[in-house]
Scaffold this motif. Sequence first.
Motif, short mmCIF file in Angstrom:
data_model
loop_
_atom_site.label_atom_id
_atom_site.label_comp_id
_atom_site.label_asym_id
_atom_site.label_seq_id
_atom_site.Cartn_x
_atom_site.Cartn_y
_atom_site.Cartn_z
N ALA A 90 10.95 4.93 10.31
CA ALA A 90 11.44 6.23 10.77
C ALA A 90 10.40 7.32 10.54
O ALA A 90 9.52 7.22 9.68
N THR A 91 10.55 8.37 11.31
CA THR A 91 9.66 9.52 11.14
C THR A 91 9.86 10.13 9.77
O THR A 91 10.98 10.29 9.29
N GLY A 92 8.78 10.48 9.12
CA GLY A 92 8.84 11.05 7.78
C GLY A 92 8.54 10.05 6.70
O GLY A 92 8.45 10.42 5.52
N THR A 93 8.39 8.79 7.07
CA THR A 93 8.03 7.78 6.08
C THR A 93 6.59 8.03 5.63
O THR A 93 5.72 8.35 6.46
N PRO A 94 6.31 7.94 4.34
CA PRO A 94 4.94 8.17 3.86
C PRO A 94 3.93 7.30 4.60
O PRO A 94 4.19 6.13 4.91
N SER A 95 2.78 7.90 4.87
CA SER A 95 1.77 7.19 5.66
C SER A 95 1.24 5.96 4.92
O SER A 95 0.91 4.95 5.55
N TRP A 96 1.16 6.02 3.60
CA TRP A 96 0.66 4.86 2.86
C TRP A 96 1.63 3.68 2.96
O TRP A 96 1.22 2.52 2.99
N LEU A 97 2.96 3.98 3.04
CA LEU A 97 3.94 2.91 3.21
C LEU A 97 3.86 2.32 4.62
O LEU A 97 3.97 1.11 4.80
N VAL A 98 3.66 3.21 5.61
CA VAL A 98 3.47 2.73 6.97
C VAL A 98 2.22 1.85 7.05
O VAL A 98 2.20 0.81 7.74
N GLY A 99 1.17 2.24 6.32
CA GLY A 99 -0.06 1.44 6.29
C GLY A 99 0.18 0.06 5.69
O GLY A 99 -0.31 -0.95 6.22
N CYS A 100 0.92 0.02 4.57
CA CYS A 100 1.22 -1.29 3.95
C CYS A 100 2.03 -2.17 4.89
O CYS A 100 1.76 -3.38 5.03
N HIS A 101 3.03 -1.56 5.55
CA HIS A 101 3.87 -2.31 6.48
C HIS A 101 3.05 -2.84 7.66
O HIS A 101 3.16 -4.01 8.04
N THR A 102 2.21 -1.98 8.23
CA THR A 102 1.41 -2.38 9.39
C THR A 102 0.38 -3.44 9.02
O THR A 102 0.17 -4.42 9.76
N LEU A 103 -0.28 -3.29 7.87
CA LEU A 103 -1.28 -4.28 7.45
C LEU A 103 -0.64 -5.64 7.19
O LEU A 103 -1.22 -6.69 7.52
N SER A 104 0.54 -5.64 6.62
CA SER A 104 1.22 -6.92 6.36
C SER A 104 1.56 -7.63 7.67
O SER A 104 1.36 -8.84 7.82
N LEU A 105 2.08 -6.85 8.64
CA LEU A 105 2.42 -7.46 9.93
C LEU A 105 1.15 -7.93 10.67
O LEU A 105 1.16 -8.99 11.31
#
Length: 334
Positions: A90-105
């Motif tokens: 969702a919008t507003g999620t910390p960018s570092w968490l989005v980075g971890c999620h994207t890198l894992s996928l």
Amino acid sequence: MPLIAASAAAAAGAGSTLFGYNRENYLYDRKMRQETEYQIMDFRIKQAELWREDVRDIIGLTSVKMDTYLIVNAVQLGFTVMAFCEGRLATGTPSWLVGCHTLSLAGAFMYLLMSVWFSMHASVTAKSYEVRLLTQLVRLPVPSWAQLESARTYGSTFEKAATKQMFRVPFAMGTQENVLGTPAAPSDASALEGNAADGQLASPGAQGSTQSADLWGLEGTGDSIYELDGTLRAKPDMLRHLQLVKEVMQYWQSYDGFARVAMSMGTNQLIMGLSYYVIGYVLISNKAVIACFLVVLLFMVIATALIRLDMSLTGLEFRAAVALVFAGPCITAL
């Protein structure tokens, strides 16, 4: 004079009887020998069929495994692509968490795609070498015309037997083996009868044959017939077709192993990506701490089970791997 004529007639009659008796025995033995030769040919073909079946079973196991890997990897790749497209945080999620999620996928997609390629290559290579073994090396010993012809005996070859064999007196002169004594090298005609090329009963004069297996000294033993060698059954790993399979397995074993490793790593990365998604959606967006904790814990248990099942690690290595797996979601949640 009449006595001499009677004696000569009696001797001629006895000689004719002995000649006919021994010739009848000779022809009977030759007939048995022909049936034995044909039975040996049949046994050799059946044994070779079992060996060809071994090759299909051993190499076919790789194809079955690779097909299973392909199905599992295809399903997980579908999940990964779906998570990229439909599982955005969702919008507003910390960018570092989005980075971890994207890198894992991204890591999961990379490893699973590599596993698909390794599985495909291992399956194709295994099938190719199976075809090569079955068409070039592990063949059925179908008898040739020369072998079939050599199994036949002409009745006229009895004329080449020793005189004492032609006129052997039963019981009085002992057995046929005693009359034969030490077999001499067979004549050309006898060699043709005794030699069945490529694995049939060898003649007594052939290399490696020290005595005749025939009462008439025309054929050797079958010790050189590879398909009927009983010593190999005690050590099946020494069989030629298994040695050939072992030799060609080196061309796809590495792809087989890396396909399993890549699938395990891709599954692990997919679980990590789902854990980060739960943290971002359930914990940060919906503030459901307990639900997030339980779901992430479940994912970590699954990741730990995969490490235990897929990897052979020492106690220290296993504990270090588990700690590293738990470290990412735990630190992110804090």
